[in-house]
Design a protein around this motif. Structure first.
Motif, mmCIF file in Angstrom:
data_model
loop_
_atom_site.group_PDB
_atom_site.id
_atom_site.type_symbol
_atom_site.label_atom_id
_atom_site.label_comp_id
_atom_site.label_asym_id
_atom_site.label_seq_id
_atom_site.Cartn_x
_atom_site.Cartn_y
_atom_site.Cartn_z
ATOM 1 N N ASP A 177 -43.495 -61.957 -73.044
ATOM 2 C CA ASP A 177 -43.260 -63.003 -74.031
ATOM 3 C C ASP A 177 -41.795 -63.049 -74.463
ATOM 4 O O ASP A 177 -41.144 -64.094 -74.372
ATOM 5 N N THR A 178 -41.272 -61.939 -74.934
ATOM 6 C CA THR A 178 -39.897 -61.948 -75.444
ATOM 7 C C THR A 178 -38.861 -61.942 -74.330
ATOM 8 O O THR A 178 -37.726 -62.365 -74.527
ATOM 9 N N ASN A 180 -39.329 -63.652 -71.464
ATOM 10 C CA ASN A 180 -39.520 -64.896 -70.715
ATOM 11 C C ASN A 180 -39.614 -64.622 -69.205
ATOM 12 O O ASN A 180 -38.929 -65.254 -68.396
ATOM 13 N N THR A 181 -40.498 -63.695 -68.855
ATOM 14 C CA THR A 181 -40.578 -63.241 -67.464
ATOM 15 C C THR A 181 -42.019 -62.975 -67.068
ATOM 16 O O THR A 181 -42.839 -62.571 -67.901
ATOM 17 N N ASP A 201 -38.418 -65.402 -63.729
ATOM 18 C CA ASP A 201 -38.148 -66.019 -65.026
ATOM 19 C C ASP A 201 -39.158 -67.120 -65.312
ATOM 20 O O ASP A 201 -39.693 -67.752 -64.392
ATOM 21 N N GLY A 202 -39.414 -67.354 -66.603
ATOM 22 C CA GLY A 202 -40.278 -68.459 -66.996
ATOM 23 C C GLY A 202 -39.726 -69.783 -66.507
ATOM 24 O O GLY A 202 -38.531 -69.892 -66.185
ATOM 25 N N THR A 205 -36.100 -71.953 -70.228
ATOM 26 C CA THR A 205 -35.729 -71.067 -71.324
ATOM 27 C C THR A 205 -36.664 -71.309 -72.504
ATOM 28 O O THR A 205 -36.917 -72.457 -72.883
ATOM 29 N N GLY A 206 -37.195 -70.229 -73.060
ATOM 30 C CA GLY A 206 -38.112 -70.357 -74.184
ATOM 31 C C GLY A 206 -39.540 -70.670 -73.815
ATOM 32 O O GLY A 206 -40.358 -70.952 -74.688
ATOM 33 N N ALA A 207 -39.874 -70.619 -72.522
ATOM 34 C CA ALA A 207 -41.273 -70.838 -72.111
ATOM 35 C C ALA A 207 -42.161 -69.732 -72.644
ATOM 36 O O ALA A 207 -43.260 -69.949 -73.129
ATOM 37 N N ASP A 208 -41.698 -68.485 -72.535
ATOM 38 C CA ASP A 208 -42.329 -67.310 -73.142
ATOM 39 C C ASP A 208 -43.776 -67.079 -72.690
ATOM 40 O O ASP A 208 -44.729 -67.301 -73.456
ATOM 41 N N ARG A 210 -47.257 -65.575 -72.312
ATOM 42 C CA ARG A 210 -47.967 -64.727 -73.282
ATOM 43 C C ARG A 210 -49.189 -64.041 -72.684
ATOM 44 O O ARG A 210 -49.347 -62.829 -72.801
ATOM 45 N N LEU A 225 -47.851 -70.419 -71.644
ATOM 46 C CA LEU A 225 -46.462 -70.451 -72.067
ATOM 47 C C LEU A 225 -46.446 -70.670 -73.577
ATOM 48 O O LEU A 225 -46.603 -71.797 -74.053
#
Length: 372
Positions: A177-178, A180-181, A201-202, A205-208, A210, A225
């Motif tokens: 989550d933090t 983004n991977t 990577d997600g 950027t900011g997809a996060d 979970r 995401l």
């Protein structure tokens, strides 16, 4: 709660024999485990067990044979995982607690899951603080947590919130989550230990990422995401086990709503693996979260989003969906803001609440697992 006429008819026409089913529910703050009983004929949900335990468990997982229950020791001073022996859904006996140890110095253990094949290792992850690691634990001949056998690392910015194994238990996928991977690790079939394979990577950027789920055919990975409030589909390379983004996403909040007002939560496959469930939560207790279902092909490709329906409440830090283990018709949904568990009935094109129990103890409710 009285069932609607359409849902009552659904239950009456169901090919599933009426039966009593049991769920075990954890909490975020109070040291209790709750057992609920769902009657799929009368469409009632009742609290039948309330057990005081050493630690609150923000996440619960059953062993492959349902003889043991594993939880995060969420209220412990350092990240740890707890093990209980199960005689039945209300016969729950504390067994032991295993510390994460090593470089897992986060303040909280957030997630735990159990392998479905020998050696039946248990995997856990911490969150917040320094959470760039994961834990692998062995079990004894009775399935009780035995010892920490591996600490493995992600990256300095990591905070893994969910993991999933493929059906063969040969690859483990972690939603960071933090960081983004998405992480891929191979599983040693003798020890259960992990070896790094790849990271991705997600999508933005900011997809996060979970939480994640893997279709049993092994060709698709589904990713929540949290930051983008979307469900993403990934294809899995059958030779390497590495997922790749299909450029396929579905919204988990209505069009026009701000991503910053929501944080999407959970994804899970239905009993028959024909449907996929996903949820989002609202960051405001004055606004509802959302629940959605998707139809899947026989190989796991998402064919359509069936609906996006408001939940009863914001969800708090939960809105965790748990499809039943006996029918596609029912899923459990937890809420930690008000403290309740609901059973939702699925009608093919929508879903609605058919039963509810309130557990307002100040910490309930986290996730729920179906014992029967």
């Amino acid at each position: 709660m009285r069932a609607s006429p359409s849902l009552a008819l659904l239950a009456a026409l169901s090919t599933v024999n009426a039966d009593l089913h049991h769920l075990i529910v954890g909490t975020f703050g109070t040291e209790n485990l709750y057992t609920l009983e769902f009657d799929d004929s009368a469409l009632t949900l009742n609290l039948i067990g309330n057990l005081s335990v050493p630690d609150a468990s923000s996440w619960l997982a059953l062993s492959h044979d349902k003889k043991n229950l594993y939880g995060t020791a969420y209220s412990a001073a350092s990240p740890a995982f707890v093990s209980y022996a199960l005689g039945n859904a209300t016969d729950i006996t504390y067994s032991t607690t295993i510390q994460s140890g090593g470089n897992c110095t986060s303040s909280k253990a957030i997630f735990v899951m159990a392998a479905t094949e020998s050696p039946y290792a248990v995997y856990g992850s911490p969150f917040s603080g320094t959470a760039d690691c994961g834990s692998v634990m062995s079990v004894d001949e009775n399935g009780v947590l035995s010892e920490l056998i591996q600490n493995y690392t992600y990256k300095s910015t990591s905070g893994v919130h969910g993991m999933a194994l493929n059906a063969e238990n040969s690859f483990l996928y972690s939603a960071d989550d933090t960081g983004n991977t998405l992480w891929t690790h191979s599983v040693n079939k003798t020890t259960g230990e992990l070896t790094y394979v790849a990271s991705l990577d997600g999508p933005v950027t900011g997809a996060d990422p979970r939480h994640v789920a893997v279709h049993p055919e092994g060709q698709y990975l589904y990713v929540i995401l949290e930051g983008a409030n979307e469900l993403a589909q990934y294809s899995i390379d059958q030779s390497t086990g590495i997922p790749s983004f299909d450029n396929v996403t579905f919204p988990l909040i209505p069009s026009g709503e701000a991503d910053s007002d929501y944080w999407s939560d959970e994804v899970a496959l239905s009993f028959s693996n024909t449907y996929l469930w996903a949820t989002s939560r609202s960051r405001s207790t004055n606004t509802t979260g959302y629940i959605s279902a998707f139809s899947l092909s026989s190989t796991g490709n998402i064919t359509s989003q069936l609906f996006l329906t408001p939940t009863t409440n914001s969800g708090g830090t939960a809105n965790s969906v748990a499809p039943s283990t006996f029918s596609d018709k029912y899923v459990a949904l937890t809420d930690s803001s008000l403290g309740f568990v609901e059973i939702w009935g699925f009608e093919g094109t929508n879903a609605s609440v058919v039963a509810r129990v309130d557990i307002e103890d100040g910490g309930c409710c986290a996730n729920a697992v179906w014992y029967s």
